[in-house]
Design a protein around this motif. Sequence first.
Motif, PDB file in Angstrom:
ATOM      1  N   TYR A 108      44.540  39.861  34.293  1.00 20.23           N
ATOM      2  CA  TYR A 108      43.468  38.945  33.919  1.00 20.23           C
ATOM      3  C   TYR A 108      42.115  39.468  34.380  1.00 20.23           C
ATOM      4  O   TYR A 108      41.132  39.427  33.626  1.00 20.23           O
ATOM      5  CB  TYR A 108      43.747  37.568  34.525  1.00 20.23           C
ATOM      6  CG  TYR A 108      42.611  36.587  34.387  1.00 20.23           C
ATOM      7  CD1 TYR A 108      42.285  36.040  33.155  1.00 20.23           C
ATOM      8  CD2 TYR A 108      41.860  36.214  35.503  1.00 20.23           C
ATOM      9  CE1 TYR A 108      41.240  35.143  33.031  1.00 20.23           C
ATOM     10  CE2 TYR A 108      40.816  35.318  35.382  1.00 20.23           C
ATOM     11  CZ  TYR A 108      40.510  34.791  34.149  1.00 20.23           C
ATOM     12  OH  TYR A 108      39.473  33.913  34.030  1.00 20.23           O
ATOM     13  N   ARG A 109      42.043  39.987  35.614  1.00 20.73           N
ATOM     14  CA  ARG A 109      40.787  40.530  36.114  1.00 20.73           C
ATOM     15  C   ARG A 109      40.366  41.761  35.330  1.00 20.73           C
ATOM     16  O   ARG A 109      39.176  41.947  35.020  1.00 20.73           O
ATOM     17  CB  ARG A 109      40.927  40.869  37.590  1.00 20.73           C
ATOM     18  CG  ARG A 109      41.041  39.634  38.489  1.00 20.73           C
ATOM     19  CD  ARG A 109      41.242  40.030  39.931  1.00 20.73           C
ATOM     20  NE  ARG A 109      41.316  38.847  40.806  1.00 20.73           N
ATOM     21  CZ  ARG A 109      41.576  38.900  42.099  1.00 20.73           C
ATOM     22  NH1 ARG A 109      41.793  40.077  42.699  1.00 20.73           N
ATOM     23  NH2 ARG A 109      41.630  37.788  42.812  1.00 20.73           N
ATOM     24  N   ARG A 144      38.939  40.607  32.097  1.00 20.48           N
ATOM     25  CA  ARG A 144      37.603  40.071  32.303  1.00 20.48           C
ATOM     26  C   ARG A 144      36.575  41.187  32.422  1.00 20.48           C
ATOM     27  O   ARG A 144      35.499  41.134  31.797  1.00 20.48           O
ATOM     28  CB  ARG A 144      37.576  39.222  33.574  1.00 20.48           C
ATOM     29  CG  ARG A 144      38.147  37.837  33.421  1.00 20.48           C
ATOM     30  CD  ARG A 144      37.999  37.042  34.702  1.00 20.48           C
ATOM     31  NE  ARG A 144      36.608  36.962  35.112  1.00 20.48           N
ATOM     32  CZ  ARG A 144      36.200  36.412  36.247  1.00 20.48           C
ATOM     33  NH1 ARG A 144      37.095  35.915  37.087  1.00 20.48           N
ATOM     34  NH2 ARG A 144      34.928  36.351  36.549  1.00 20.48           N
ATOM     35  N   TRP A 147      32.415  30.399  27.439  1.00 16.54           N
ATOM     36  CA  TRP A 147      32.427  31.776  27.946  1.00 16.54           C
ATOM     37  C   TRP A 147      32.263  31.791  29.479  1.00 16.54           C
ATOM     38  O   TRP A 147      32.985  32.507  30.179  1.00 16.54           O
ATOM     39  CB  TRP A 147      31.299  32.576  27.279  1.00 16.54           C
ATOM     40  CG  TRP A 147      31.197  33.988  27.764  1.00 16.54           C
ATOM     41  CD1 TRP A 147      30.498  34.454  28.821  1.00 16.54           C
ATOM     42  CD2 TRP A 147      31.863  35.122  27.191  1.00 16.54           C
ATOM     43  NE1 TRP A 147      30.668  35.806  28.935  1.00 16.54           N
ATOM     44  CE2 TRP A 147      31.491  36.245  27.970  1.00 16.54           C
ATOM     45  CE3 TRP A 147      32.712  35.300  26.099  1.00 16.54           C
ATOM     46  CZ2 TRP A 147      31.964  37.520  27.685  1.00 16.54           C
ATOM     47  CZ3 TRP A 147      33.177  36.569  25.823  1.00 16.54           C
ATOM     48  CH2 TRP A 147      32.813  37.658  26.597  1.00 16.54           C
ATOM     49  N   PHE A 156      35.122  33.236  31.998  1.00 16.64           N
ATOM     50  CA  PHE A 156      34.860  34.560  32.564  1.00 16.64           C
ATOM     51  C   PHE A 156      33.824  34.517  33.670  1.00 16.64           C
ATOM     52  O   PHE A 156      33.175  35.527  33.945  1.00 16.64           O
ATOM     53  CB  PHE A 156      34.415  35.526  31.455  1.00 16.64           C
ATOM     54  CG  PHE A 156      35.434  35.679  30.386  1.00 16.64           C
ATOM     55  CD1 PHE A 156      36.576  36.442  30.590  1.00 16.64           C
ATOM     56  CD2 PHE A 156      35.254  35.047  29.171  1.00 16.64           C
ATOM     57  CE1 PHE A 156      37.511  36.579  29.583  1.00 16.64           C
ATOM     58  CE2 PHE A 156      36.201  35.178  28.164  1.00 16.64           C
ATOM     59  CZ  PHE A 156      37.340  35.959  28.375  1.00 16.64           C
TER      60      PHE A 156
END
Length: 202
Positions: free
Chosen positions: A126-127, A130, A197, A201
């Motif tokens: 996930y990171r 991002r 957004w 994020f």
Amino acid sequence: MTSLSLQFLTMGMMLLSGIGMGVIFDGYRVVSNELRFPRWTLPVLDMVYWLAASLLVFRVLYASNYGEVRAYVFLGLLIGVLCYYWLLSKPVIRTVKWLIDAVRALIRFTLRTFDLLIVKPVVLLYRFIRVLIGFGTALTIFLLKIVLQLVRPFWLLLRFLLGPLTRPLWRWLGPKLSSLQLKERWDKILSGVIKLWKRLFK
């Protein structure tokens, strides 16, 4: 089966029942202490234990001598309980504690394995996504600005050349477009996209 043999059988069964009652009681006591049950549940659990023990003893007694209650029945139970607490209580308590510790260790190992093999890879992925999306967004905005700067002179020239044609058309379309509130709707959509957004994020 003779009456004497039946009495010895019944007494032996009661002796085993007394040992079983001691095992269950010690196990229940250790589990309630280790798991720290709320104090208000202890009387309820005690009642459940004695009810279950009474039913078990009666069932064994019924199977051995059809439920006849004699003095040797209580003697067998007493001898069984005393033998258990004299010989087996401490080993049973240590065994139950060891089993509880083993279950706890297994649960900790399972949770750590789940965290190491599933949770952490998902978080890292996930990171990474991002960072990748942020980098792609920044690169896209940068390239878009460059393209707009390059196209701007041609756009100004085109607007100057088409001005005599577009001004009357715009005067005619202006009131109609204003009634549709396109700018307000576009601002609302853009604001919603920006909030989404940032929430995803940030």
